[in-house]
Write a protein that holds these residues in place. Structure first.
Motif, PDB file in Angstrom:
ATOM      1  N   ASP A 161       1.025  -1.519   0.074  1.00 51.69           N
ATOM      2  CA  ASP A 161       0.276  -0.133  -0.017  1.00 51.69           C
ATOM      3  C   ASP A 161       1.256   1.022  -0.095  1.00 51.69           C
ATOM      4  N   ASN A 162       0.275   2.093  -0.843  1.00 53.98           N
ATOM      5  CA  ASN A 162       1.873   3.745  -1.255  1.00 53.98           C
ATOM      6  C   ASN A 162       2.905   2.540  -0.837  1.00 53.98           C
ATOM      7  N   SER A 163       3.667   1.965  -1.635  1.00 53.47           N
ATOM      8  CA  SER A 163       5.101   1.865  -2.007  1.00 53.47           C
ATOM      9  C   SER A 163       5.281   1.116  -0.156  1.00 53.47           C
ATOM     10  N   GLU A 164       5.192   0.983   0.444  1.00 53.11           N
ATOM     11  CA  GLU A 164       4.872   0.246   2.258  1.00 53.11           C
ATOM     12  C   GLU A 164       3.932  -1.433   2.329  1.00 53.11           C
ATOM     13  N   ARG A 189       0.013  -0.958  10.718  1.00 48.99           N
ATOM     14  CA  ARG A 189       1.355  -0.590  10.830  1.00 48.99           C
ATOM     15  C   ARG A 189       2.179  -0.659   9.548  1.00 48.99           C
ATOM     16  N   ARG A 190       3.011  -0.092   8.943  1.00 45.59           N
ATOM     17  CA  ARG A 190       4.095   0.195   7.342  1.00 45.59           C
ATOM     18  C   ARG A 190       5.048   0.207   7.972  1.00 45.59           C
ATOM     19  N   ARG A 191       5.950  -0.856   7.189  1.00 44.33           N
ATOM     20  CA  ARG A 191       7.139  -1.654   6.982  1.00 44.33           C
ATOM     21  C   ARG A 191       7.459  -1.402   5.779  1.00 44.33           C
ATOM     22  N   PRO A 192       8.954  -0.992   5.852  1.00 44.66           N
ATOM     23  CA  PRO A 192       9.669  -0.885   3.839  1.00 44.66           C
ATOM     24  C   PRO A 192       9.285  -2.230   3.212  1.00 44.66           C
ATOM     25  N   LEU A 193       9.620  -1.661   2.415  1.00 44.22           N
ATOM     26  CA  LEU A 193       9.042  -2.924   1.290  1.00 44.22           C
ATOM     27  C   LEU A 193      11.079  -3.351   1.317  1.00 44.22           C
ATOM     28  N   HIS A 194      11.763  -2.581   1.287  1.00 48.28           N
ATOM     29  CA  HIS A 194      13.299  -3.305   0.769  1.00 48.28           C
ATOM     30  C   HIS A 194      13.854  -3.927   2.034  1.00 48.28           C
ATOM     31  N   PRO A 199      12.152   1.775  -3.824  1.00 43.97           N
ATOM     32  CA  PRO A 199      12.514   3.074  -2.735  1.00 43.97           C
ATOM     33  C   PRO A 199      13.701   3.908  -3.531  1.00 43.97           C
ATOM     34  N   GLY A 200      13.574   5.197  -3.535  1.00 45.96           N
ATOM     35  CA  GLY A 200      14.506   6.367  -4.174  1.00 45.96           C
ATOM     36  C   GLY A 200      15.729   6.290  -3.011  1.00 45.96           C
ATOM     37  N   GLN A 201      15.750   5.930  -1.443  1.00 45.56           N
ATOM     38  CA  GLN A 201      16.414   5.695  -0.336  1.00 45.56           C
ATOM     39  C   GLN A 201      16.814   4.287   0.194  1.00 45.56           C
ATOM     40  N   THR A 261      20.273  -5.185   6.503  1.00 48.25           N
ATOM     41  CA  THR A 261      19.515  -4.118   6.421  1.00 48.25           C
ATOM     42  C   THR A 261      20.934  -3.697   4.797  1.00 48.25           C
ATOM     43  N   ILE A 262      19.959  -4.346   4.019  1.00 52.37           N
ATOM     44  CA  ILE A 262      20.401  -4.168   2.403  1.00 52.37           C
ATOM     45  C   ILE A 262      20.047  -2.449   1.693  1.00 52.37           C
ATOM     46  N   THR A 263      21.481  -1.904   1.601  1.00 47.68           N
ATOM     47  CA  THR A 263      21.003   0.275   1.257  1.00 47.68           C
ATOM     48  C   THR A 263      21.718  -0.024  -0.187  1.00 47.68           C
ATOM     49  N   HIS A 264      22.246  -1.592  -0.289  1.00 51.02           N
ATOM     50  CA  HIS A 264      22.669  -1.134  -2.194  1.00 51.02           C
ATOM     51  C   HIS A 264      21.998  -2.180  -3.423  1.00 51.02           C
ATOM     52  N   PRO A 265      21.201  -1.140  -4.219  1.00 49.23           N
ATOM     53  CA  PRO A 265      20.545  -1.176  -5.415  1.00 49.23           C
ATOM     54  C   PRO A 265      20.352  -2.790  -6.047  1.00 49.23           C
TER      55      PRO A 265
END
Length: 251
Positions: A109-112, A133-138, A159-161, A169-173
């Motif tokens: 929902d709304n990219s989350e 409750r919402r959580r990030p998809l990545h 996500p853009g960021q 947490t993986i932060t590299h696309p």
């Protein structure tokens, strides 16, 4: 009541009223809608043209208006989500009782990732879930939702960021894209401390009648009492539960 009215966008409210008139009276004419809503024909025509542009209504051979194809998409999505919770709830409770851990159902929902249903065990130390409750998809097992999207949609949802929540947490696309492919190949996602270092979770996709992933079913547990053998048992139970839910949805 006045506070509520202050937040109503009148043009949107009127457009919804027009849409409801078309829904209740297929092939209804412009003049009939205007008369029913006590609005001017030019105003109603603007609403109809806007709704037609978005596929919500279409001109009928008789010269009136009826619902468009976009409404079928909305109707199917609404029906699926309502049925989803109704069908999933007893199955989630069964899984939760077997593992004595928290079980959640999430949708995009709304990219989350949005929690729409849950089961929590009665034990004192447990993962607390909250509907809404919402959580990030990545990050975390919600990645399973991202992994099973069509490639073009997946790219749009990236996500853009990529925010970091823990060292895991993986932060590299590029790394994230590779892991999403691994998850898709495996058919499930295991997350170890990506959102909270104290938690592990396992998730599988829930499929709709057309084979698309409409939700993620997951078990979340404290890391200190979860062994690798537990995670594999969670995968097996979730796969069976997902199959039951998906069958209930017509897959």
């Amino acid at each position: 009541m006045s506070l509520v009215k202050e937040h109503i966008v009148q043009s949107v409210d009127t457009a919804i009223s027009v849409l409801m008139e078309v829904a209740k009276h297929p092939d209804i004419r412009l003049s009939e809608i205007a008369r029913s809503l006590t609005e001017t024909k030019p105003r109603i025509l603007r609403m109809l043209r806007t709704l037609e542009h978005r596929g919500m209504v279409q001109k009928s051979p008789k010269g009136g208006f009826r619902l468009g194809n976009a409404i079928l998409v909305l109707g199917t999505a609404a029906s699926t989500q309502v049925d989803l919770v109704r069908i999933a709830s007893p199955i989630m409770e069964d899984v939760g009782q077997k593992v004595n851990e928290t079980v959640q159902l999430r949708i995009i929902d709304n990219s989350e990732a949005l929690c729409i249903a849950k089961f929590e065990p009665s034990r004192d130390l447990r993962v607390h879930a909250m509907i809404g409750r919402r959580r990030p998809l990545h990050a975390g097992s919600s990645k399973v939702l991202l992994a099973f999207l069509p490639p073009q949609v997946q790219q749009q949802m990236f996500p853009g960021q990529l925010d970091r929540f823990t060292p895991r947490t993986i932060t590299h696309p590029v790394r994230l894209a590779a892991q999403l492919q691994t998850i898709r190949n495996a058919g499930y996602c295991i997350s170890r401390g990506e959102v909270s270092e104290q938690l592990v979770s396992v998730a599988v996709p829930v499929l709709a009648f057309d084979g698309s992933a409409v939700a993620a079913l997951n078990i979340a547990a404290p890391a200190f009492r979860t062994q690798e053998s537990d995670l594999q048992r969670f995968v097996a139970l979730l796969r069976d539960a997902s199959k039951q839910i998906s069958t209930g949805l017509g897959w």
